[in-house]
Design a protein around this motif. Sequence first.
Motif, PDB file in Angstrom:
ATOM      1  N   UNK A   1       0.860  -1.179   0.000  1.00  0.00           N
ATOM      2  CA  UNK A   1       0.000   0.000   0.000  1.00  0.00           C
ATOM      3  C   UNK A   1       0.901   1.234   0.000  1.00  0.00           C
ATOM      4  N   UNK A   2       0.729   2.133  -0.981  1.00  0.00           N
ATOM      5  CA  UNK A   2       1.593   3.320  -0.998  1.00  0.00           C
ATOM      6  C   UNK A   2       1.188   4.302   0.097  1.00  0.00           C
ATOM      7  N   UNK A   3       2.156   5.010   0.639  1.00  0.00           N
ATOM      8  CA  UNK A   3       1.845   6.043   1.628  1.00  0.00           C
ATOM      9  C   UNK A   3       1.360   7.319   0.924  1.00  0.00           C
ATOM     10  N   UNK A   4       1.949   7.596  -0.237  1.00  0.00           N
ATOM     11  CA  UNK A   4       1.634   8.827  -0.974  1.00  0.00           C
ATOM     12  C   UNK A   4       0.596   8.549  -2.053  1.00  0.00           C
ATOM     13  N   UNK A   5      -0.323   9.485  -2.221  1.00  0.00           N
ATOM     14  CA  UNK A   5      -1.380   9.351  -3.227  1.00  0.00           C
ATOM     15  C   UNK A   5      -0.773   9.157  -4.619  1.00  0.00           C
ATOM     16  N   UNK A   6      -1.222   8.109  -5.311  1.00  0.00           N
ATOM     17  CA  UNK A   6      -0.730   7.788  -6.651  1.00  0.00           C
ATOM     18  C   UNK A   6      -1.650   8.391  -7.713  1.00  0.00           C
ATOM     19  N   UNK A   7      -1.060   8.691  -8.883  1.00  0.00           N
ATOM     20  CA  UNK A   7      -1.853   9.237  -9.985  1.00  0.00           C
ATOM     21  C   UNK A   7      -1.577   8.428 -11.238  1.00  0.00           C
ATOM     22  N   UNK A   8      -2.596   8.221 -12.042  1.00  0.00           N
ATOM     23  CA  UNK A   8      -2.423   7.448 -13.267  1.00  0.00           C
ATOM     24  C   UNK A   8      -3.342   8.001 -14.354  1.00  0.00           C
ATOM     25  N   UNK A   9      -2.781   8.161 -15.556  1.00  0.00           N
ATOM     26  CA  UNK A   9      -3.601   8.646 -16.677  1.00  0.00           C
ATOM     27  C   UNK A   9      -4.148   7.471 -17.479  1.00  0.00           C
ATOM     28  N   UNK A  10      -5.393   7.598 -17.887  1.00  0.00           N
ATOM     29  CA  UNK A  10      -6.071   6.594 -18.708  1.00  0.00           C
ATOM     30  C   UNK A  10      -6.647   7.281 -19.942  1.00  0.00           C
ATOM     31  N   UNK A  11      -7.294   6.465 -20.782  1.00  0.00           N
ATOM     32  CA  UNK A  11      -8.040   7.032 -21.912  1.00  0.00           C
ATOM     33  C   UNK A  11      -9.413   6.384 -21.949  1.00  0.00           C
ATOM     34  N   UNK A  12     -10.455   7.204 -22.084  1.00  0.00           N
ATOM     35  CA  UNK A  12     -11.817   6.660 -22.106  1.00  0.00           C
ATOM     36  C   UNK A  12     -12.049   5.854 -23.386  1.00  0.00           C
ATOM     37  N   UNK A  13     -12.808   4.758 -23.254  1.00  0.00           N
ATOM     38  CA  UNK A  13     -13.202   3.962 -24.426  1.00  0.00           C
ATOM     39  C   UNK A  13     -14.717   3.769 -24.394  1.00  0.00           C
ATOM     40  N   UNK A  14     -15.282   3.318 -25.508  1.00  0.00           N
ATOM     41  CA  UNK A  14     -16.745   3.145 -25.534  1.00  0.00           C
ATOM     42  C   UNK A  14     -17.143   1.884 -24.774  1.00  0.00           C
TER      43      UNK A  14
END
Length: 227
Positions: free
Chosen positions: A127-140
């Motif tokens: 479990x990370x201590x620091x908030x993680x960020x991740x980019x995605x791409x929307x699909x139908x």
Amino acid sequence: MAKYQVSLRGHRGREEFHSCGGSILNEEYVLTAAHCLYQRDKKDLSIVVGSHSIYKGGIRYQIKNLIPHENYSKPTVKNDIAIIQIEGKFKFNNKVQPIELLKEMAPVGKTCLLTGWGYTDIRKRTVPNTLQMLEFETISNDDCTKQLQSSPYPKLLPIDAGQLCVKRPNNKGICRGDSGGPLVIKDDKNKTLQIGVVSWSVPCGKDFPDVFASVHGFYDWIRSKIK
């Protein structure tokens, strides 16, 4: 940074742990996933806001009401959306702010951002201590249903109007602990808007789309609960 992000904490005796994510809708209400509240008691949960670290900082609020969607289905993970009402009111400041919701359907092929404290390694349960960020791409949704047909969970298909899917970066994706967390996009005016709530995935970082509850699909339901 994600000033709207909340950590839903579970309590077992004296032990406390991050259980799910969520987002601040206004002074009293938080948006999360229904499966995060399934068979849970509000006495055993609390909300922490205003910190990107799990182990320090932030302000805690007790919970007044758990409001999972009336038609949430555990076997099919449909209608996987919920509201939490806190005791008292959030104090907004430079670390704590509400997020606006996207009323329209999220555009396909758009970059979006997820924040959360889900496992960074499922095998080691890290479990990370620091908030993680991740980019995605929307699909139908159609595309999503097709891709998930060969997944271990064909019974959860088809993806319906209350759901939203994203294509994730290689070997990364939502994992346990990210549930209930906010998926956001930037609009033409550079305003950040929430479009989804983490629901389920083929764990974790596998080659399948990740599935969210759609803010657009439940917009009227959300508004009716936070009046």
